[in-house]
Design a protein around this motif. Structure first.
Motif, short mmCIF file in Angstrom:
data_model
loop_
_atom_site.label_atom_id
_atom_site.label_comp_id
_atom_site.label_asym_id
_atom_site.label_seq_id
_atom_site.Cartn_x
_atom_site.Cartn_y
_atom_site.Cartn_z
N LYS A 56 0.83 -1.20 0.00
CA LYS A 56 0.00 0.00 0.00
C LYS A 56 0.87 1.26 0.00
O LYS A 56 0.57 2.23 -0.69
N LEU A 57 1.95 1.22 0.79
CA LEU A 57 2.88 2.35 0.84
C LEU A 57 3.50 2.58 -0.54
O LEU A 57 3.60 3.71 -1.00
N ILE A 58 3.88 1.47 -1.19
CA ILE A 58 4.45 1.57 -2.54
C ILE A 58 3.40 2.17 -3.49
O ILE A 58 3.70 3.06 -4.29
N GLU A 59 2.15 1.66 -3.38
CA GLU A 59 1.07 2.18 -4.22
C GLU A 59 0.82 3.66 -3.96
O GLU A 59 0.65 4.45 -4.88
N ILE A 60 0.81 4.02 -2.66
CA ILE A 60 0.60 5.43 -2.29
C ILE A 60 1.73 6.29 -2.82
O ILE A 60 1.51 7.36 -3.38
N ASN A 61 2.98 5.81 -2.64
CA ASN A 61 4.13 6.56 -3.16
C ASN A 61 4.03 6.70 -4.68
O ASN A 61 4.29 7.77 -5.23
#
Length: 173
Positions: A56-61
């Motif tokens: 999710k963090l990767i997607e958000i980034n």
């Protein structure tokens, strides 16, 4: 171990105690294995949660990077449009200033033409007024001359009439 069982009664009790202890320890081992399995499952879930959070963090980034790129692209387009509009505005201002300058120059030329025409007309009027004055003076002079000619003619006619009267009176007498 079978030999040991046949021997001593104490060994039998010990075996039973050992067996009970073995069963108890096996149970504890099973409980510990179950706990380990539960802890492993918790760990796996935590790792899965961490992995999911990382994803999710990767997607958000990635989303923020994409949005940053979009914002940069939009900002670049808006800057380009702003510069284009500013250039158009400056060109329009220059064009209007040129038109204003030409209009002012044309107006100034027309005003000069009008002033020149007024001067010319004033001069023409003055010349005509002078001509009228001269003609009136000539008329007055001619009137006086005509009056004196007429007086002279009348005087001569009167003289001749008097002469004719005196001659006629002398012819009659």
């Amino acid at each position: 171990m079978a030999a040991k069982k046949k021997g001593d009664g104490k060994k039998d009790g010990d075996d039973k105690a050992l067996k009970d202890m073995n069963d108890m320890l096996s149970g504890q081992i099973n409980v510990l294995k179950w706990r380990i399995a539960m802890e492993q499952e918790k760990t796996d879930r935590s790792r899965a949660g961490q992995s999911e959070c990382r994803q999710k963090l990767i997607e958000i980034n990635q989303y923020f990077e994409d949005e940053g790129k979009k914002s940069f692209h939009i900002n670049s387009e808006m800057k380009g449009q702003y510069r284009s509009m500013l250039k158009e505005k400056e060109e329009r201002i220059t064009q209007l200033e040129d038109e204003l300058y030409r209009g002012e120059r044309e107006l100034s030329d027309k005003e000069k033409g009008i002033k020149e025409m007024i001067r010319s007309k004033d001069k023409e009027i003055e010349d005509k007024d002078n001509e009228i004055r001269d003609l009136r003076k000539k008329i007055d002079d001619m009137s006086q001359e005509f009056a004196s000619m007429l007086k002279a003619t009348l005087d001569k006619m009167q003289e001749r009439i008097e002469l004719a009267n005196t001659q006629w009176d002398s012819d009659l007498a």
